[in-house]
Design a protein around this motif. Structure first.
Motif, PDB file in Angstrom:
ATOM      1  N   ASP A 266      32.150  25.095  89.146  1.00  0.00           N
ATOM      2  CA  ASP A 266      31.358  26.271  88.773  1.00  0.00           C
ATOM      3  C   ASP A 266      29.880  26.045  89.061  1.00  0.00           C
ATOM      4  O   ASP A 266      29.174  26.940  89.544  1.00  0.00           O
ATOM      5  CB  ASP A 266      31.554  26.582  87.288  1.00  0.00           C
ATOM      6  N   TRP A 267      29.398  24.854  88.738  1.00  0.00           N
ATOM      7  CA  TRP A 267      27.991  24.508  88.970  1.00  0.00           C
ATOM      8  C   TRP A 267      27.652  24.616  90.458  1.00  0.00           C
ATOM      9  O   TRP A 267      26.657  25.214  90.846  1.00  0.00           O
ATOM     10  CB  TRP A 267      27.737  23.097  88.454  1.00  0.00           C
ATOM     11  N   LYS A 268      28.503  24.029  91.289  1.00  0.00           N
ATOM     12  CA  LYS A 268      28.255  24.033  92.735  1.00  0.00           C
ATOM     13  C   LYS A 268      28.426  25.424  93.342  1.00  0.00           C
ATOM     14  O   LYS A 268      27.845  25.726  94.384  1.00  0.00           O
ATOM     15  CB  LYS A 268      29.199  23.038  93.415  1.00  0.00           C
ATOM     16  N   GLY A 273      23.914  28.509  84.354  1.00  0.00           N
ATOM     17  CA  GLY A 273      24.132  27.425  83.405  1.00  0.00           C
ATOM     18  C   GLY A 273      24.670  27.882  82.066  1.00  0.00           C
ATOM     19  O   GLY A 273      25.588  27.275  81.517  1.00  0.00           O
ATOM     20  N   ILE A 276      28.330  28.631  82.185  1.00  0.00           N
ATOM     21  CA  ILE A 276      29.166  27.420  82.161  1.00  0.00           C
ATOM     22  C   ILE A 276      29.231  26.875  80.739  1.00  0.00           C
ATOM     23  O   ILE A 276      30.292  26.453  80.271  1.00  0.00           O
ATOM     24  CB  ILE A 276      28.616  26.347  83.123  1.00  0.00           C
ATOM     25  N   TRP A 287      24.808  20.996  75.669  1.00  0.00           N
ATOM     26  CA  TRP A 287      24.657  21.418  77.064  1.00  0.00           C
ATOM     27  C   TRP A 287      23.549  20.650  77.774  1.00  0.00           C
ATOM     28  O   TRP A 287      23.592  20.452  78.979  1.00  0.00           O
ATOM     29  CB  TRP A 287      24.411  22.917  77.130  1.00  0.00           C
ATOM     30  N   SER A 291      24.595  19.388  81.298  1.00  0.00           N
ATOM     31  CA  SER A 291      23.962  19.963  82.490  1.00  0.00           C
ATOM     32  C   SER A 291      23.280  18.888  83.331  1.00  0.00           C
ATOM     33  O   SER A 291      23.298  18.943  84.567  1.00  0.00           O
ATOM     34  CB  SER A 291      22.952  21.044  82.094  1.00  0.00           C
ATOM     35  N   LEU A 294      26.053  17.182  85.241  1.00  0.00           N
ATOM     36  CA  LEU A 294      26.548  18.045  86.316  1.00  0.00           C
ATOM     37  C   LEU A 294      25.594  18.040  87.502  1.00  0.00           C
ATOM     38  O   LEU A 294      26.012  18.013  88.653  1.00  0.00           O
ATOM     39  CB  LEU A 294      26.767  19.476  85.800  1.00  0.00           C
ATOM     40  N   ARG A 295      24.301  18.053  87.184  1.00  0.00           N
ATOM     41  CA  ARG A 295      23.298  18.020  88.265  1.00  0.00           C
ATOM     42  C   ARG A 295      23.415  16.706  89.050  1.00  0.00           C
ATOM     43  O   ARG A 295      23.378  16.701  90.291  1.00  0.00           O
ATOM     44  CB  ARG A 295      21.900  18.172  87.655  1.00  0.00           C
TER      45      ARG A 295
END
Length: 302
Positions: A266-268, A273, A276, A287, A291, A294-295
């Motif tokens: 989802d992030w990509k 944000g 998600i 988060w 986050s 995820l980054r």
């Protein structure tokens, strides 16, 4: 928060009360608040350690910030048992929660744990599937649906996890009425919690038509009465492990790996944000770390 009423057990505590009775009273309070048994057990273990470190006659009003810092130093260096940064951070959180409760309840005028420095611990980056590995796992699961003895269960399970990013406990709690194949905006999964304290985690998650088709096959094959996956957590974990082995993965596919992989996809794909975060059912504080990970994961794959 206002002080506890006289009818509450905390009304019997004073600055002259020894530590141990106060810990037992806090345990009653936590149970009354509906806290999970796992959380209460962790809190009690941490506070019992503090009680074992301090002299048995030490009263609540005589405990100082220096006492608490000495206790934490003992955990790190003097106890003789390894204390990981994560365990230390949790024990600091337990101490802070306990003394904050005493201060807000009017038992203590000042909170000795207020100046104890909270140690933030960021766990290592989680292991995720690459896009190629995702497709390999799904391809194996699709093939199992069309074998001489068809089995739609592995595909139904892993595809659901990769689409929704739900946790193991949430997956096990799904019942047939939590899935609406004909929602107004498309198929949807309703994630629900029995405990009022977890209501903020409830959410509605979209499902693909592809998953619904496999789900209908699965229902015809297994005919679950109510709970969608009426097996033990370990049995479902074995199914995921079988998929990863059949797909030739060196990684051990798990619920957590599917959850992180879903969030990363989802992030990509550019999902906002906060969307998600809501999909995962986590707080804004949680988060922050998620986050950041995820980054980092996205940067590793780019």
């Amino acid at each position: 928060m206002t002080p506890e009423t006289p009818s509450s057990p905390v009304a019997h505590l004073t600055v002259h009360t020894p530590l141990m009775p106060a810990i037992l009273t806090w345990e009653i309070y936590l149970k009354d608040q509906g806290r999970s048994p796992h959380t209460i057990k962790a809190f009690m273990g941490d506070l019992n350690l503090l009680a074992s470190f301090l002299p048995p006659d030490r009263t609540l009003g005589s405990i100082t910030t220096q006492d608490l810092n000495h206790f934490l130093q003992w955990l790190e260096k003097g106890r003789g048992i390894p204390c990981s940064p994560k365990s230390l951070a949790r024990r600091i959180s337990s101490i802070k929660a306990f003394f904050r409760w005493l201060q807000r309840s009017g038992v203590l005028l000042n909170d000795p744990a207020l100046r104890v420095i909270q140690q933030s611990v960021i766990s290592p980056l989680p292991e995720v599937l690459t896009p190629e590995e995702v497709e390999a796992v799904l391809e194996v699961a699709r093939n199992w649906r069309s074998r001489s003895k068809p089995d739609a269960r592995p595909y139904t399970l892993v595809k659901l996890l990769l689409e929704t990013a739900i946790k193991k406990s949430e997956c096990l709690a799904i019942t047939r009425n939590h899935i609406d194949p004909e929602g107004k905006e498309g198929p949807v999964l309703y994630v629900r919690y029995a405990s009022p304290s977890n209501r903020y985690k409830e959410r509605n998650l979209p499902l693909s038509q592809e998953w619904i088709e496999a789900y209908q096959e699965y229902l015809a094959q297994y005919q679950p009465a109510d709970q969608i996956f009426p097996w033990s957590p370990r049995r479902l974990e074995y199914i995921l492990e079988d998929l990863s082995e059949a797909a030739g993965l060196a990684k051990h596919l798990s619920f957590d790996m599917c959850r992180w992989t879903s969030a990363l996809m989802d992030w990509k794909n550019g999902m906002e944000g906060d969307q998600i975060r809501q999909k995962l059912g986590v707080s804004k504080i949680q988060w922050r770390e998620i986050s950041m990970k995820l980054r980092q994961l996205a940067e590793q794959e780019s």
